[in-house]
Design a protein around this motif. Structure first.
Motif, PDB file in Angstrom:
ATOM      1  N   TYR A  23       1.008  -1.187   0.261  1.00  0.00           N
ATOM      2  CA  TYR A  23      -0.011  -0.348   0.118  1.00  0.00           C
ATOM      3  C   TYR A  23       0.908   0.956  -0.117  1.00  0.00           C
ATOM      4  O   TYR A  23       0.434   2.197  -0.797  1.00  0.00           O
ATOM      5  N   GLU A  24       1.950   1.383   0.898  1.00  0.00           N
ATOM      6  CA  GLU A  24       3.180   2.219   0.479  1.00  0.00           C
ATOM      7  C   GLU A  24       3.516   2.378  -0.027  1.00  0.00           C
ATOM      8  O   GLU A  24       3.380   3.446  -0.979  1.00  0.00           O
ATOM      9  N   LEU A  28      -1.080   4.102  -1.296  1.00  0.00           N
ATOM     10  CA  LEU A  28      -2.347   4.043  -0.884  1.00  0.00           C
ATOM     11  C   LEU A  28      -2.056   4.889   0.508  1.00  0.00           C
ATOM     12  O   LEU A  28      -3.501   5.111   1.517  1.00  0.00           O
ATOM     13  N   LEU A  29      -1.241   4.068   1.296  1.00  0.00           N
ATOM     14  CA  LEU A  29      -0.052   4.620   2.495  1.00  0.00           C
ATOM     15  C   LEU A  29       0.879   5.645   2.470  1.00  0.00           C
ATOM     16  O   LEU A  29       1.623   4.700   1.865  1.00  0.00           O
ATOM     17  N   ARG A  51      -8.139   0.735   6.807  1.00  0.00           N
ATOM     18  CA  ARG A  51      -9.621  -0.242   7.331  1.00  0.00           C
ATOM     19  C   ARG A  51     -10.432   0.494   5.764  1.00  0.00           C
ATOM     20  O   ARG A  51     -11.340   0.272   5.033  1.00  0.00           O
ATOM     21  N   PHE A  52     -10.523   1.698   5.990  1.00  0.00           N
ATOM     22  CA  PHE A  52     -11.086   2.288   4.397  1.00  0.00           C
ATOM     23  C   PHE A  52     -10.545   1.687   2.831  1.00  0.00           C
ATOM     24  O   PHE A  52     -11.855   1.529   2.776  1.00  0.00           O
ATOM     25  N   ILE A  53      -9.362   1.255   2.718  1.00  0.00           N
ATOM     26  CA  ILE A  53      -8.482   0.652   2.106  1.00  0.00           C
ATOM     27  C   ILE A  53      -9.521  -1.143   1.505  1.00  0.00           C
ATOM     28  O   ILE A  53     -10.204  -1.403   0.682  1.00  0.00           O
ATOM     29  N   LEU A  54      -9.027  -1.304   3.283  1.00  0.00           N
ATOM     30  CA  LEU A  54     -10.284  -2.887   3.050  1.00  0.00           C
ATOM     31  C   LEU A  54     -11.336  -3.533   2.837  1.00  0.00           C
ATOM     32  O   LEU A  54     -11.833  -3.953   1.834  1.00  0.00           O
ATOM     33  N   LEU A  63      -7.125  -0.827  -7.649  1.00  0.00           N
ATOM     34  CA  LEU A  63      -6.046   0.701  -6.403  1.00  0.00           C
ATOM     35  C   LEU A  63      -6.479   2.178  -7.067  1.00  0.00           C
ATOM     36  O   LEU A  63      -6.619   2.893  -5.915  1.00  0.00           O
ATOM     37  N   GLU A  64      -6.738   2.314  -7.874  1.00  0.00           N
ATOM     38  CA  GLU A  64      -6.791   3.438  -8.767  1.00  0.00           C
ATOM     39  C   GLU A  64      -8.144   4.327  -8.119  1.00  0.00           C
ATOM     40  O   GLU A  64      -7.763   5.651  -7.609  1.00  0.00           O
ATOM     41  N   GLU A  65      -8.357   3.516  -8.196  1.00  0.00           N
ATOM     42  CA  GLU A  65      -9.899   4.006  -7.902  1.00  0.00           C
ATOM     43  C   GLU A  65     -10.410   4.600  -6.562  1.00  0.00           C
ATOM     44  O   GLU A  65     -10.387   5.783  -5.776  1.00  0.00           O
ATOM     45  N   ILE A  66      -9.005   2.976  -5.795  1.00  0.00           N
ATOM     46  CA  ILE A  66      -9.278   2.973  -3.719  1.00  0.00           C
ATOM     47  C   ILE A  66      -8.062   4.522  -3.446  1.00  0.00           C
ATOM     48  O   ILE A  66      -8.839   5.668  -2.922  1.00  0.00           O
ATOM     49  N   ARG A  67      -7.204   4.741  -4.785  1.00  0.00           N
ATOM     50  CA  ARG A  67      -6.224   6.047  -4.165  1.00  0.00           C
ATOM     51  C   ARG A  67      -6.942   7.700  -4.811  1.00  0.00           C
ATOM     52  O   ARG A  67      -6.954   8.703  -3.926  1.00  0.00           O
ATOM     53  N   GLU A  68      -8.566   7.751  -5.592  1.00  0.00           N
ATOM     54  CA  GLU A  68      -9.139   9.032  -5.896  1.00  0.00           C
ATOM     55  C   GLU A  68      -9.685   9.195  -4.997  1.00  0.00           C
ATOM     56  O   GLU A  68      -9.991  10.101  -4.305  1.00  0.00           O
ATOM     57  N   LEU A  69     -10.734   8.178  -4.147  1.00  0.00           N
ATOM     58  CA  LEU A  69     -11.589   7.871  -3.074  1.00  0.00           C
ATOM     59  C   LEU A  69     -10.384   8.753  -1.805  1.00  0.00           C
ATOM     60  O   LEU A  69     -10.536   9.401  -1.106  1.00  0.00           O
TER      61      LEU A  69
END
Length: 138
Positions: A23-24, A28-29, A51-54, A63-69
């Motif tokens: 994640y780092e 993401l982290l 926890r948000f990522i999970l 991962l890209e969508e999570i990064r955007e969020l």
């Protein structure tokens, strides 16, 4: 404020240390501060972020969508709910498209399967499934 070593954070979030490093590496982290001995230290905010990522991964976000969020979440007052909804709507549209494709594939397989006698004592030289797949018209 609590400070966690990577192993402690991993255990608290029920993931591996390698996952946290991944994640780092993928943005993401955000790497936390370091202890005097050079170990990364993580905060309760990092626990919340993991926890948000999970949860986002559990609903199929990339991962890209999570990064955007996450970027929107960090500066939430500078973004709209419409931006967040656009991300989830795009994901829903993608899933609907994949489901339609899977239904098409299922119907084709079902037609092939239903047309085959499936007799155990009959050799496959006249198998309707093999013939249909070899037919350029299929």
């Amino acid at each position: 404020m609590a400070r966690y070593l990577i192993g402690q954070l991993a255990k608290l979030c029920e993931v591996s240390s390698d996952t946290l490093r991944f994640y780092e590496k993928n943005g993401l982290l955000i790497p936390g501060e370091r202890s005097e001995s050079g170990y990364r230290l993580y905060s309760d905010d990092d626990v919340s972020r993991i926890r948000f990522i999970l949860r986002a991964k559990a609903i199929g976000l990339s991962l890209e969508e999570i990064r955007e969020l996450l970027a929107i979440r960090v500066e939430a007052d500078q973004h709209s709910c419409a931006e967040v909804k656009a991300i989830t709507q795009a994901k829903l549209d993608d899933i609907d498209s994949k489901l339609a494709e899977l239904q098409r594939i299922r119907r084709a397989l079902k037609r092939l399967n239903d047309a085959c006698c499936g007799a155990a004592d009959d050799d496959a030289s006249h198998c309707s499934i093999l013939e249909a797949l070899a037919d350029e018209q299929y």
